[in-house]
Design an enzyme around this catalytic site. Structure first.
Site, PDB file in Angstrom:
ATOM      1  N   SER A 148       0.937  -1.255   0.083  1.00 18.73           N
ATOM      2  CA  SER A 148      -0.069   0.072  -0.038  1.00 18.73           C
ATOM      3  C   SER A 148       0.834   1.270  -0.007  1.00 18.73           C
ATOM      4  CB  SER A 148      -1.001   0.076   1.347  1.00 18.73           C
ATOM      5  OG  SER A 148      -1.866   0.847   1.208  1.00 18.73           O
ATOM      6  N   ASP A 213     -10.739  -4.303  -4.482  1.00 13.51           N
ATOM      7  CA  ASP A 213     -10.046  -3.171  -3.452  1.00 13.51           C
ATOM      8  C   ASP A 213     -10.680  -2.038  -3.430  1.00 13.51           C
ATOM      9  OD1 ASP A 213      -8.348  -1.607  -2.106  1.00 13.51           O
ATOM     10  OD2 ASP A 213      -6.515  -2.698  -2.840  1.00 13.51           O
ATOM     11  N   HIS A 242      -8.496  -4.779  -0.062  1.00 13.30           N
ATOM     12  CA  HIS A 242      -7.391  -3.960   0.439  1.00 13.30           C
ATOM     13  C   HIS A 242      -6.853  -4.724   1.745  1.00 13.30           C
ATOM     14  CE1 HIS A 242      -4.399  -0.759  -0.070  1.00 13.30           C
ATOM     15  NE2 HIS A 242      -4.517  -0.629   1.133  1.00 13.30           N
TER      16      HIS A 242
END
Length: 383
Positions: A148, A213, A242
């Site tokens: 991320s 996501d 996610h």
């Protein structure tokens, strides 16, 4: 400008767990540092404090695997710290047969300072320096793993390590602003401009992303993979979001496959690794080849050499062209100076507009947490 950009980006990009999930204490029996709030402490885990070139002290943990030939430098997600990632790091070290160093960004966990884009770059640099100096790890035996937001410092370091072994991007972002808006151009106040850096990475890159996501759209990972120089088979986890990719059996399976493939590849070789005798052996051969190649060229020059009169005419003609070129260059410089002045004025206007719109954008972006730990725990509990 860089400080202002980093400061503005920090308003919406960083969410350190508050309070931190761990504290660092000194074990009276061994004199070594350890986490106070972590169950099942491991003997093969070193707890560290590292100084950065921006004056902060960051917390880190190194998981030693005696049978490993490769080392992973892991940059975690946004709303996590290494106390929460402790067992994940240990399991990855075991299942992938690698050493692993995880670290907290400035302002996260027990790291000092406040988080900013530039500080995270200094943080990962300090972590990599620790691998080199404390554990003797070379860049050609290092794999950078960015999850991320961690994809930002990961790619910043990757473009500065020409002999890096590989890169893994887990739910990566194209850039901070692109998480909210599909902008086509990179703006000055954007953060982690990964879309501009990924084409500069020379080693194999694995991209992992969930197709559902809800925080960082799947298109981010897909686009980054498309822009890679050395693409490895990506892992698009159907239905993955996610926060839960680690729960998919394909996740570890694909990572193991990637690590195995990387181990079988020829190890990148530094010029300094080359033996002196190999260098000396190559030099005479190259010299002989160059000498042989140069002989026909010299013969051609002798045959085609112009007379003195022709050379003089050519020289006068060249002088005339040089004078004309100099005159044109002066006019061009004058035009460029005027253009720069106009562009600078326009740039200032655009910057003002960007600053005015940034506050409106900030409230929206602040609501986006690029994290994985809290929601991962919830998902695991449901399973």
């Amino acid at each position: 400008m860089g400080t202002a950009t980093s400061s503005m980006a920090a308003k919406f990009a960083f969410f350190p767990p508050n309070p931190p999930s761990y504290d660092i204490i000194v074990d009276e029996a061994t004199g070594k540092m350890k986490f106070s709030d972590v169950n099942y402490q491991r003997d093969n885990v070193d707890v560290l404090k590292l100084s950065t070139n921006r004056g902060n002290e960051i917390a880190a943990m190194y998981v030693k695997n005696t049978s490993a030939s490769l080392t992973v430098l892991y940059s975690h997600g946004n709303a996590a710290d290494i106390g929460q990632m402790y067992h994940t790091f240990f399991e990855l070290s075991v299942h992938l047969n690698v050493n692993l160093l995880g670290y907290d960004y400035s302002g996260y966990g027990q790291s000092t300072g406040k988080p900013s884009e530039q500080d995270t770059y200094a943080d990962i640099e300090a972590a990599y320096k620790c691998l080199e100096e404390m554990y003797g790890v070379k860049q050609e035996d290092t794999i950078l793993y960015g999850q991320s937001v961690g994809s930002g410092p990961t790619l910043e370091l990757a473009i500065r390590l020409p002999h890096l072994r590989a890169v893994i991007l887990h739910s990566p972002i194209l850039s901070g602003l692109r998480v909210m808006y599909p902008v086509k151009r990179t703006l000055w106040f954007d953060i982690y401009k990964n879309i501009d850096k990924i084409p500069l990475v020379d080693c194999p890159v694995l991209v992992i992303h969930g197709t559902e996501d809800e925080v960082v759209n799947f298109s981010h990972g897909k686009r980054l993979w498309e822009l890679c120089k050395e693409k490895y088979e990506p892992l698009w986890l159907k239905g993955g979001n996610h926060c839960n990719l680690e729960l998919y059996p394909e996740y570890l399976r694909h990572l193991r496959k990637f690590i195995s493939a990387i181990e079988k590849l020829q190890r990148p070789r530094n010029v300094s690794d080359q033996k002196p005798e190999e260098q000396s052996d190559q030099t005479p051969n190259n010299a002989d080849q160059n000498e042989e190649k140069s002989r026909p060229s010299t013969d051609c020059k002798d045959k085609g050499r112009p007379s003195f009169g022709h050379r003089e005419k050519s020289r006068l003609s060249t002088d005339s062209r040089d004078k004309a070129r100099a005159s044109i260059d002066k006019r061009e410089k004058s035009r460029r100076s005027i253009d720069r002045h106009i562009k600078a004025r326009n740039s200032t206007d655009h910057s003002e507009k960007a600053r005015n719109s940034f506050d409106r954008l900030g409230d929206m972006v602040r609501s986006v947490g690029l994290c994985n730990v809290d929601c991962l725990k919830q998902t695991a509990a449901e399973v």
